[in-house]
Design an enzyme around this catalytic site. Sequence first.
Site, PDB file in Angstrom:
ATOM      1  CD  GLU A  40      -2.582   1.229   2.673  1.00 32.94           C
ATOM      2  OE1 GLU A  40      -2.949   0.135   3.164  1.00 32.94           O
ATOM      3  OE2 GLU A  40      -2.820   2.322   3.210  1.00 32.94           O
ATOM      4  NE  ARG A  44       0.001   8.696   5.464  1.00 33.63           N
ATOM      5  CZ  ARG A  44       0.251   8.166   6.646  1.00 33.63           C
ATOM      6  NH1 ARG A  44       1.183   8.682   7.411  1.00 33.63           N
ATOM      7  NH2 ARG A  44      -0.433   7.125   7.058  1.00 33.63           N
ATOM      8  CE  LYS A 128      -6.444   2.715   7.526  1.00 37.48           C
ATOM      9  NZ  LYS A 128      -5.166   2.920   6.831  1.00 37.48           N
TER      10      LYS A 128
HETATM   11  O1  LIG Z   1      -2.400   6.060   5.295  1.00 40.63           O
HETATM   12  C1  LIG Z   1      -3.474   5.514   5.559  1.00 40.63           C
HETATM   13  O2  LIG Z   1      -4.223   5.035   4.705  1.00 40.63           O
HETATM   14  C2  LIG Z   1      -3.897   5.497   6.941  1.00 40.63           C
HETATM   15  O3  LIG Z   1      -5.028   5.703   7.184  1.00 40.63           O
HETATM   16  C3  LIG Z   1      -3.050   5.263   8.056  1.00 40.63           C
HETATM   17  C4  LIG Z   1      -1.959   4.215   8.013  1.00 40.63           C
HETATM   18  O4  LIG Z   1      -2.450   2.959   7.705  1.00 40.63           O
HETATM   19  C5  LIG Z   1      -1.355   4.241   9.336  1.00 40.63           C
HETATM   20  O5  LIG Z   1      -0.919   5.545   9.598  1.00 40.63           O
HETATM   21  C6  LIG Z   1      -0.226   3.305   9.534  1.00 40.63           C
HETATM   22  O6  LIG Z   1       0.025   3.377  10.890  1.00 40.63           O
HETATM   23  P1  LIG Z   1       1.410   3.066  11.536  1.00 40.63           P
HETATM   24  O7  LIG Z   1       1.782   1.706  11.124  1.00 40.63           O
HETATM   25  O8  LIG Z   1       1.177   3.195  13.007  1.00 40.63           O
HETATM   26  O9  LIG Z   1       2.358   4.106  11.008  1.00 40.63           O
END
Ligand SMILES: O=C(O)C(=O)C[C@H](O)[C@H](O)COP(=O)(O)O
Length: 208
Positions: A40, A44, A128
């Site tokens: 994925e 961003r 999710k």
């Molecule tokens: O980007 C996206 O689609 C999101 O909604 C959030 C990510 O899945 C999380 O930010 C991952 O989280 P961490 O593994 O804690 O860094």
Amino acid sequence: MDALTLMRKGPVIPVIVVNDAAVAVDLAHALVAGGMTVLEVTLRTKAALAAMRRMRDELPEVIVGAGTLRTRPQMEAALDAGAQFCVSPGLTPELASAARSAGVPFIPGVATPSEAMHAQDEGFLVQKLFPAEAVGGVRLLQALAGPLPDLRFCPTGGIHAGNAAEYLAQPNVMAVGGSWLTPDDAIGTRDWARITRLAAEAAALAHG
Ligand SMILES: O=C(O)C(=O)C[C@H](O)[C@H](O)COP(=O)(O)O
């Protein structure tokens, strides 16, 4: 392919933040070498769409999707770049309607029972749980299983090598996602061996 099939193929989904599309292919190869099959790329960064395109072109064996989608134009741009699935931190009416005509799996983010029921009403039974650790983690998933037995989840947010196995052991969890497989500093120094090690460790959890 539907969302369940996707998660059976990739029970651990690296959530990738890529600042430089030039590293995308090496990064993807490093993850694949460790056993990852579903990747994925979060929308961003400015490099995300180009990174996804390069991964699609160079690694036809891998399933590449787009994360962090918040709007219909973002979903359209992701599909143009070859996204094979789409993920959002939440769900809006605009995204739900765009997703229905997208032709690829869409996994909306939910954090509460009402959000999960709303997403189910919109037709999304694979969701999710985000941000998983912050909103209750494994205990929340266990609590949701009784009243919402039709739903399946991909928790993300705060998942790491130390807790991924416990999540994956839950009957309503199909996959977990997270950024722990692709640390910024490892991408920065192009330490692909470290990323392959992290991926292999995660793949072993998923199959263990
Ligand atoms: O980007 C996206 O689609 C999101 O909604 C959030 C990510 O899945 C999380 O930010 C991952 O989280 P961490 O593994 O804690 O860094």
